[in-house]
Write a protein that holds these residues in place. Structure first.
Motif, PDB file in Angstrom:
ATOM      1  N   TYR A   1       7.726   9.355  -6.350  1.00  0.00           N
ATOM      2  CA  TYR A   1       7.517  10.447  -5.407  1.00  0.00           C
ATOM      3  C   TYR A   1       8.585  10.469  -4.299  1.00  0.00           C
ATOM      4  N   PHE A   2       9.417   9.417  -4.228  1.00  0.00           N
ATOM      5  CA  PHE A   2      10.451   9.305  -3.184  1.00  0.00           C
ATOM      6  C   PHE A   2       9.836   9.459  -1.788  1.00  0.00           C
ATOM      7  N   CYS A   3       8.780   8.710  -1.568  1.00  0.00           N
ATOM      8  CA  CYS A   3       8.023   8.806  -0.311  1.00  0.00           C
ATOM      9  C   CYS A   3       8.928   8.599   0.901  1.00  0.00           C
ATOM     10  N   HIS A   4       8.763   9.416   1.928  1.00  0.00           N
ATOM     11  CA  HIS A   4       9.602   9.267   3.131  1.00  0.00           C
ATOM     12  C   HIS A   4       9.240   8.014   3.912  1.00  0.00           C
ATOM     13  N   ASP A   5       7.967   7.596   3.823  1.00  0.00           N
ATOM     14  CA  ASP A   5       7.539   6.394   4.533  1.00  0.00           C
ATOM     15  C   ASP A   5       7.378   5.205   3.585  1.00  0.00           C
ATOM     16  N   ALA A   6       7.754   5.365   2.335  1.00  0.00           N
ATOM     17  CA  ALA A   6       7.870   4.368   1.265  1.00  0.00           C
ATOM     18  C   ALA A   6       7.230   3.013   1.532  1.00  0.00           C
TER      19      ALA A   6
ATOM     20  N   ALA B   1       6.879  -3.558   1.443  1.00  0.00           N
ATOM     21  CA  ALA B   1       6.334  -4.658   0.635  1.00  0.00           C
ATOM     22  C   ALA B   1       7.414  -5.540   0.032  1.00  0.00           C
ATOM     23  N   CYS B   2       8.667  -5.103   0.053  1.00  0.00           N
ATOM     24  CA  CYS B   2       9.764  -5.893  -0.517  1.00  0.00           C
ATOM     25  C   CYS B   2      10.307  -6.853   0.538  1.00  0.00           C
ATOM     26  N   PRO B   3      10.279  -8.153   0.308  1.00  0.00           N
ATOM     27  CA  PRO B   3      10.791  -9.106   1.308  1.00  0.00           C
ATOM     28  C   PRO B   3      12.254  -8.888   1.672  1.00  0.00           C
TER      29      PRO B   3
ATOM     30  N   THR C   1       6.332  -8.435  -8.819  1.00  0.00           N
ATOM     31  CA  THR C   1       6.289  -7.046  -8.337  1.00  0.00           C
ATOM     32  C   THR C   1       4.865  -6.506  -8.316  1.00  0.00           C
ATOM     33  N   GLU C   2       4.021  -7.083  -9.179  1.00  0.00           N
ATOM     34  CA  GLU C   2       2.639  -6.603  -9.239  1.00  0.00           C
ATOM     35  C   GLU C   2       1.869  -6.877  -7.954  1.00  0.00           C
ATOM     36  N   THR C   3       2.347  -7.812  -7.136  1.00  0.00           N
ATOM     37  CA  THR C   3       1.688  -8.083  -5.848  1.00  0.00           C
ATOM     38  C   THR C   3       2.575  -7.686  -4.671  1.00  0.00           C
ATOM     39  N   LEU C   4       3.755  -7.146  -4.933  1.00  0.00           N
ATOM     40  CA  LEU C   4       4.674  -6.737  -3.860  1.00  0.00           C
ATOM     41  C   LEU C   4       4.884  -5.224  -3.935  1.00  0.00           C
TER      42      LEU C   4
ATOM     43  N   ALA D   1       2.126  -1.838  -3.800  1.00  0.00           N
ATOM     44  CA  ALA D   1       2.138  -0.899  -2.682  1.00  0.00           C
ATOM     45  C   ALA D   1       2.466   0.526  -3.106  1.00  0.00           C
ATOM     46  N   CYS D   2       2.901   0.712  -4.343  1.00  0.00           N
ATOM     47  CA  CYS D   2       3.321   2.026  -4.830  1.00  0.00           C
ATOM     48  C   CYS D   2       2.175   3.036  -4.736  1.00  0.00           C
ATOM     49  N   VAL D   3       2.496   4.253  -4.283  1.00  0.00           N
ATOM     50  CA  VAL D   3       1.484   5.304  -4.170  1.00  0.00           C
ATOM     51  C   VAL D   3       0.884   5.632  -5.531  1.00  0.00           C
ATOM     52  N   ARG D   4       1.680   5.559  -6.573  1.00  0.00           N
ATOM     53  CA  ARG D   4       1.188   5.808  -7.920  1.00  0.00           C
ATOM     54  C   ARG D   4       0.129   4.769  -8.327  1.00  0.00           C
TER      55      ARG D   4
END
Length: 444
Positions: free
Chosen positions: A44-49, A54-56, A96-99, A103-106
């Motif tokens: 979705y290319f979220c503006h507030d992503a 969630a990515c260190p 990635t499943e916990t990072l 956090a992905c909106v999908r």
């Protein structure tokens, strides 16, 4: 390995070479160009992503996915490498499943996130396969920095400092650089010598000299490094292994899981690697899961992971637990070993059930035995040596801010430093951030 291939119960070639090759193939096949476009189109290319937060390493995930979607994976790779120079390995081993994907909106809306990890691998693999290094060095500063430990934290720190024009001497205790990436992760997560190839690619920046077989406390002293260099970064991980503290721990067939995984990672022929028929892995982190799954893939008939607390407290992610279960690994929760059975060689382990009382864990007095001819300990590691004049907290080097230790001119990051989670991606972030702080200090 400490055990001979002729130790009773621990033998090589439980499976033939063809089966072993299939078992240790790439866990997740890479995306092709069409699949990458389809996967990128779901973003979705979220503006507030929330995925960035969630990515260190705070990679601009929507940007790099948009760059893939518009047919410029090379630009996507540059976006990734700007924040995480080990983005290729992290695409393979990050939870990635916990990072980011959690956090992905999908994920929240549909239970199926954008495949961020596989898209990251697609972009970074394209650039690395082309032999392209997207960075160049700044003019030389005349400053020299010692980096101890050529694992994720040390490599990220060394690369960032070299890019800014400093000269780096990179020391590692092992015969090869790469640290955890080379010696400590499951083979099916990074196949075809990827760790070594990534190290060679990273070194193309120039200005970094790798010295292997050089360990802090044995070959190097912190006082000597501080005298010879303008700054020092410590990223040597945790070389010591915690004791099991169970009777019979010294029996033949009891191994450290980290050594088992390292032997497997360096084996030229998996059919020559011995494994038990009944394997018990003690611990609940990623090392325990990697050791258990690989034991099963080598041909062990029964593999049990023994964890002293309940499933919810297990450090390994639920995804990794499910992966292990899908390979036939059995889990026993709320149980701890109290004695290793056998007469010379291991024949089993006596286990006591546990229960939590507040923050404490106590044995219930109820015991049972698990047959075992091989026991792998994955119960945490400690500093192999305590550097001079550094404050230690919780068995690790105490740091403040971006890796500053209690000694002037010395920074630390990765598993040897107190603070963040013991993840490859976290170590990269700590090495990178320490390098930025070191550069600011070095340049006044």
């Amino acid at each position: 390995m400490t055990n001979s291939p002729f130790t009773p119960g621990i033998v090589p070639a439980r499976l033939d070479g063809r089966v072993l090759q299939e078992n240790f193939a790439d866990l997740h096949a890479p995306l092709d160009a069409h699949e990458a476009l389809v996967a990128a189109d779901r973003c979705y290319f979220c503006h507030d992503a929330p995925c960035i937060t969630a990515c260190p390493t705070t990679i601009d995930i929507p940007l790099f996915i948009r760059q893939i979607a518009t047919g410029t994976p090379e630009a996507a790779a540059k976006t990734i490498f700007d924040q995480n120079i080990l983005g290729g390995m992290c695409a393979r081993v990050c939870p990635t499943e916990t990072l980011c994907e959690q956090a992905c909106v999908r994920e929240a809306a549909e239970g199926k996130p954008v495949e961020i990890g596989r898209l990251q691998r697609y972009a970074t693999d394209r650039v690395m396969a082309a032999g392209v290094h997207p960075f160049s060095r700044a003019p030389q500063t005349g400053k020299r920095v010692a980096v101890v430990g050529a694992g994720p934290a040390g490599l990220a720190c060394a690369h960032r400092l070299a890019m800014k024009g400093h000269e780096i001497d990179l020391f590692d205790a092992r015969p090869k650089g790469g640290g955890l990436n080379e010696y400590g992760i499951a083979s099916y997560k990074a196949t075809d010598g990827f760790a070594g190839a990534e190290l060679d690619w990273l070194m193309q920046i120039g200005g970094i000299t790798l010295h292997t077989g050089r360990a802090l406390g044995r070959d190097l002293s912190l006082d000597g490094l501080c005298a010879d260099y303008d700054a020092v970064f410590l990223g040597m991980g945790l070389g010591g292994v915690n004791a099991l503290r169970a009777a019979g721990e010294d029996r033949s067939g009891v191994l450290d899981a980290v050594d088992f995984i390292a032997d497997l990672r360096q084996a030229d022929d998996l059919a020559r690697l011995p494994v038990g028929r009944n394997v018990v892995v003690i611990g609940g982190g990623m090392t325990a899961i990697d050791a258990a799954v690989q034991s099963k893939l080598l041909g062990a008939e029964n593999v049990t992971v023994l964890y002293r607390r309940d499933r919810a407290a297990m450090p390994a992610s639920r995804y990794e637990q499910d992966l292990a279960a899908s390979k036939g690994v059995r889990f026993v929760f709320n149980a701890m070993p109290i004695a290793i059975l056998g007469n010379g060689a291991v024949t089993g382990v006596t286990v006591e059930y546990t229960r939590a009382e507040g923050k404490s864990l106590i044995g219930t007095g109820e015991t049972f035995d698990i047959p075992a001819d091989q026991i792998l300990k994955a119960i945490g590691q400690t500093l192999a040596t305590t550097p001079e004049e550094l404050n230690i907290t919780g068995g690790k080097i105490a740091v403040t801010g971006p890796g500053r230790t209690s000694r002037k001119g010395v920074w630390a990051g990765g598993d040897c430093a107190a603070g963040g989670e013991d993840l490859t991606v976290t170590a990269v972030a700590e090495g990178r951030d320490a390098a930025e702080d070191m550069h600011d200090r070095l340049m006044g």
